[in-house]
Write a protein that holds these residues in place. Sequence first.
Motif, PDB file in Angstrom:
ATOM      1  N   LEU A  73     -13.777   6.690   8.137  1.00  0.00           N
ATOM      2  CA  LEU A  73     -12.848   6.099   7.185  1.00  0.00           C
ATOM      3  C   LEU A  73     -12.522   4.662   7.583  1.00  0.00           C
ATOM      4  CD1 LEU A  73     -10.984   6.643   4.717  1.00  0.00           C
ATOM      5  CD2 LEU A  73      -9.250   7.308   6.355  1.00  0.00           C
ATOM      6  N   ALA A  74     -12.273   4.420   8.864  1.00  0.00           N
ATOM      7  CA  ALA A  74     -11.970   3.073   9.347  1.00  0.00           C
ATOM      8  C   ALA A  74     -13.182   2.154   9.200  1.00  0.00           C
ATOM      9  CB  ALA A  74     -11.515   3.131  10.802  1.00  0.00           C
ATOM     10  N   ARG A  75     -14.374   2.667   9.484  1.00  0.00           N
ATOM     11  CA  ARG A  75     -15.599   1.864   9.359  1.00  0.00           C
ATOM     12  C   ARG A  75     -15.812   1.456   7.900  1.00  0.00           C
ATOM     13  NH1 ARG A  75     -18.878   5.374  11.302  1.00  0.00           N
ATOM     14  NH2 ARG A  75     -18.446   4.791  13.444  1.00  0.00           N
ATOM     15  N   GLY A  76     -15.633   2.399   6.989  1.00  0.00           N
ATOM     16  CA  GLY A  76     -15.796   2.093   5.568  1.00  0.00           C
ATOM     17  C   GLY A  76     -14.769   1.092   5.077  1.00  0.00           C
ATOM     18  N   THR A  77     -13.537   1.220   5.549  1.00  0.00           N
ATOM     19  CA  THR A  77     -12.495   0.283   5.165  1.00  0.00           C
ATOM     20  C   THR A  77     -12.807  -1.113   5.695  1.00  0.00           C
ATOM     21  OG1 THR A  77     -10.880   2.080   5.217  1.00  0.00           O
ATOM     22  CG2 THR A  77     -10.005  -0.164   5.244  1.00  0.00           C
ATOM     23  N   GLY A  78     -13.285  -1.208   6.929  1.00  0.00           N
ATOM     24  CA  GLY A  78     -13.643  -2.498   7.504  1.00  0.00           C
ATOM     25  C   GLY A  78     -14.782  -3.164   6.748  1.00  0.00           C
ATOM     26  N   GLN A  79     -15.784  -2.378   6.366  1.00  0.00           N
ATOM     27  CA  GLN A  79     -16.902  -2.933   5.605  1.00  0.00           C
ATOM     28  C   GLN A  79     -16.432  -3.425   4.241  1.00  0.00           C
ATOM     29  OE1 GLN A  79     -19.744   0.237   5.502  1.00  0.00           O
ATOM     30  NE2 GLN A  79     -20.580  -0.245   7.513  1.00  0.00           N
ATOM     31  N   ALA A  80     -15.565  -2.665   3.597  1.00  0.00           N
ATOM     32  CA  ALA A  80     -15.058  -3.071   2.287  1.00  0.00           C
ATOM     33  C   ALA A  80     -14.258  -4.363   2.394  1.00  0.00           C
ATOM     34  CB  ALA A  80     -14.200  -1.954   1.692  1.00  0.00           C
ATOM     35  N   LEU A  81     -13.449  -4.501   3.452  1.00  0.00           N
ATOM     36  CA  LEU A  81     -12.675  -5.730   3.631  1.00  0.00           C
ATOM     37  C   LEU A  81     -13.578  -6.926   3.906  1.00  0.00           C
ATOM     38  CD1 LEU A  81      -9.596  -4.493   5.668  1.00  0.00           C
ATOM     39  CD2 LEU A  81      -9.637  -5.369   3.338  1.00  0.00           C
TER      40      LEU A  81
END
Length: 95
Positions: free
Chosen positions: A33-41
């Motif tokens: 979840l954190a990895r996906g959020t970082g990529q989206a940002l």
Amino acid sequence: MLYPMIGMPQGAEWLVILAIVVLVFGAAKLPDLARGTGQALRIFKAETKGLKDDEKAADGATPAPPRAATELPPTPASAPDEPIVEDRQTDNHNG
């Protein structure tokens, strides 16, 4: 009128929020979840920077260099989830 109870969470509230997130998503899913959020940002920041550069180029400033396509890094193949085993107990008392 300002309501003093509404505002940014303080120390203890963040712990409660974190505990609820862990309960909802599970501890194993939090890194994904954190990895996906970082990529989206990162993608969002790159696109907004590109829009600002395009706007400056349209205003007559120095032309912006062509942007490279934003590409996501490959995600590691995850191991297949373990099969879910249901534990059904038979009720011998109700026939």
